[in-house]
Design a protein around this motif. Structure first.
Motif, PDB file in Angstrom:
ATOM      1  N   PHE A  39      -0.850  -2.396  -5.300  1.00  0.00           N
ATOM      2  CA  PHE A  39      -0.426  -2.656  -3.930  1.00  0.00           C
ATOM      3  C   PHE A  39      -0.170  -1.327  -3.236  1.00  0.00           C
ATOM      4  O   PHE A  39       0.591  -0.489  -3.738  1.00  0.00           O
ATOM      5  CB  PHE A  39       0.859  -3.494  -3.936  1.00  0.00           C
ATOM      6  CG  PHE A  39       1.496  -3.650  -2.582  1.00  0.00           C
ATOM      7  CD1 PHE A  39       0.955  -4.506  -1.649  1.00  0.00           C
ATOM      8  CD2 PHE A  39       2.643  -2.946  -2.255  1.00  0.00           C
ATOM      9  CE1 PHE A  39       1.544  -4.664  -0.403  1.00  0.00           C
ATOM     10  CE2 PHE A  39       3.241  -3.102  -1.022  1.00  0.00           C
ATOM     11  CZ  PHE A  39       2.693  -3.959  -0.097  1.00  0.00           C
ATOM     12  N   VAL A  40      -0.812  -1.120  -2.101  1.00  0.00           N
ATOM     13  CA  VAL A  40      -0.580   0.049  -1.257  1.00  0.00           C
ATOM     14  C   VAL A  40      -0.508  -0.458   0.171  1.00  0.00           C
ATOM     15  O   VAL A  40      -1.382  -1.208   0.612  1.00  0.00           O
ATOM     16  CB  VAL A  40      -1.721   1.085  -1.376  1.00  0.00           C
ATOM     17  CG1 VAL A  40      -1.479   2.263  -0.444  1.00  0.00           C
ATOM     18  CG2 VAL A  40      -1.884   1.556  -2.802  1.00  0.00           C
ATOM     19  N   ALA A  41       0.557  -0.078   0.888  1.00  0.00           N
ATOM     20  CA  ALA A  41       0.698  -0.525   2.275  1.00  0.00           C
ATOM     21  C   ALA A  41       1.604   0.431   3.042  1.00  0.00           C
ATOM     22  O   ALA A  41       2.330   1.230   2.445  1.00  0.00           O
ATOM     23  CB  ALA A  41       1.280  -1.935   2.330  1.00  0.00           C
ATOM     24  N   ILE A  42       1.543   0.338   4.355  1.00  0.00           N
ATOM     25  CA  ILE A  42       2.450   1.072   5.220  1.00  0.00           C
ATOM     26  C   ILE A  42       3.221   0.064   6.051  1.00  0.00           C
ATOM     27  O   ILE A  42       2.756  -1.063   6.266  1.00  0.00           O
ATOM     28  CB  ILE A  42       1.710   2.076   6.132  1.00  0.00           C
ATOM     29  CG1 ILE A  42       0.711   1.360   7.043  1.00  0.00           C
ATOM     30  CG2 ILE A  42       1.025   3.148   5.296  1.00  0.00           C
ATOM     31  CD1 ILE A  42       0.097   2.249   8.107  1.00  0.00           C
ATOM     32  N   THR A  50       6.972   3.771   6.632  1.00  0.00           N
ATOM     33  CA  THR A  50       7.249   3.757   5.202  1.00  0.00           C
ATOM     34  C   THR A  50       5.938   3.490   4.468  1.00  0.00           C
ATOM     35  O   THR A  50       5.154   2.635   4.886  1.00  0.00           O
ATOM     36  CB  THR A  50       8.288   2.678   4.839  1.00  0.00           C
ATOM     37  OG1 THR A  50       9.530   3.031   5.449  1.00  0.00           O
ATOM     38  CG2 THR A  50       8.481   2.549   3.345  1.00  0.00           C
ATOM     39  N   VAL A  51       5.715   4.226   3.396  1.00  0.00           N
ATOM     40  CA  VAL A  51       4.546   4.038   2.542  1.00  0.00           C
ATOM     41  C   VAL A  51       5.037   3.458   1.224  1.00  0.00           C
ATOM     42  O   VAL A  51       5.999   3.953   0.648  1.00  0.00           O
ATOM     43  CB  VAL A  51       3.826   5.373   2.265  1.00  0.00           C
ATOM     44  CG1 VAL A  51       2.619   5.167   1.356  1.00  0.00           C
ATOM     45  CG2 VAL A  51       3.432   6.052   3.561  1.00  0.00           C
ATOM     46  N   THR A  52       4.389   2.401   0.763  1.00  0.00           N
ATOM     47  CA  THR A  52       4.758   1.782  -0.508  1.00  0.00           C
ATOM     48  C   THR A  52       3.520   1.635  -1.381  1.00  0.00           C
ATOM     49  O   THR A  52       2.467   1.220  -0.905  1.00  0.00           O
ATOM     50  CB  THR A  52       5.381   0.388  -0.282  1.00  0.00           C
ATOM     51  OG1 THR A  52       6.504   0.505   0.589  1.00  0.00           O
ATOM     52  CG2 THR A  52       5.814  -0.248  -1.590  1.00  0.00           C
ATOM     53  N   ALA A  53       3.691   1.971  -2.652  1.00  0.00           N
ATOM     54  CA  ALA A  53       2.650   1.715  -3.659  1.00  0.00           C
ATOM     55  C   ALA A  53       3.352   1.115  -4.866  1.00  0.00           C
ATOM     56  O   ALA A  53       4.425   1.567  -5.257  1.00  0.00           O
ATOM     57  CB  ALA A  53       1.934   2.999  -4.040  1.00  0.00           C
ATOM     58  N   ASP A  54       2.756   0.074  -5.436  1.00  0.00           N
ATOM     59  CA  ASP A  54       3.382  -0.629  -6.554  1.00  0.00           C
ATOM     60  C   ASP A  54       2.300  -1.032  -7.550  1.00  0.00           C
ATOM     61  O   ASP A  54       1.420  -1.821  -7.232  1.00  0.00           O
ATOM     62  CB  ASP A  54       4.112  -1.862  -6.025  1.00  0.00           C
ATOM     63  CG  ASP A  54       4.971  -2.552  -7.056  1.00  0.00           C
ATOM     64  OD1 ASP A  54       4.737  -2.357  -8.269  1.00  0.00           O
ATOM     65  OD2 ASP A  54       5.868  -3.291  -6.655  1.00  0.00           O
ATOM     66  N   ALA A  55       2.374  -0.480  -8.762  1.00  0.00           N
ATOM     67  CA  ALA A  55       1.382  -0.782  -9.791  1.00  0.00           C
ATOM     68  C   ALA A  55       1.708  -2.051 -10.559  1.00  0.00           C
ATOM     69  O   ALA A  55       0.908  -2.486 -11.387  1.00  0.00           O
ATOM     70  CB  ALA A  55       1.256   0.398 -10.749  1.00  0.00           C
TER      71      ALA A  55
END
Length: 107
Positions: A39-42, A50-55
């Motif tokens: 998951f990658v989103a702004i 905010t930038v989020t990345a979640d493996a």
């Protein structure tokens, strides 16, 4: 923008979804989880992003130590140079950068 297919690697900036708001965030996160992709989103939060990345959405994916170390050092540098807020975080599987100055920079 809601993605209906996995993001390419590396992901082009214009394909990163804007997940501003609970519904948009949940929809984008659910799509990444269903596709078993990271998951990658702004998100737009006031004048900043905010930038989020979640493996966790990609259980078959692992973040190697050299990659994690590089991302962690980059986050520390951004915090020290006041480019992001100090409550930003780096992993090991979830990354959040708060107070990015603009949408293009967030992407």
């Amino acid at each position: 923008m809601l993605l209906t297919q996995p993001l390419p690697i590396p992901c082009a900036a214009d394909l990163v979804p804007d997940a501003t708001g609970v519904d948009a965030f949940n929809t984008a996160y659910r799509a990444a989880k269903e596709q078993r992709t990271v998951f990658v989103a702004i998100e737009h939060q006031g004048p900043r992003w905010t930038v989020t990345a979640d493996a966790l959405t990609a259980p078959q994916h692992s973040i190697g130590t050299p990659v994690y170390d590089a991302v962690r050092e980059a986050v520390i540098h951004l915090i020290r140079t006041r480019q992001i807020r100090p409550d930003s975080s780096a992993g090991p599987v979830h990354f959040v950068l708060h107070d990015v100055g603009s949408e293009p920079r967030a992407r």
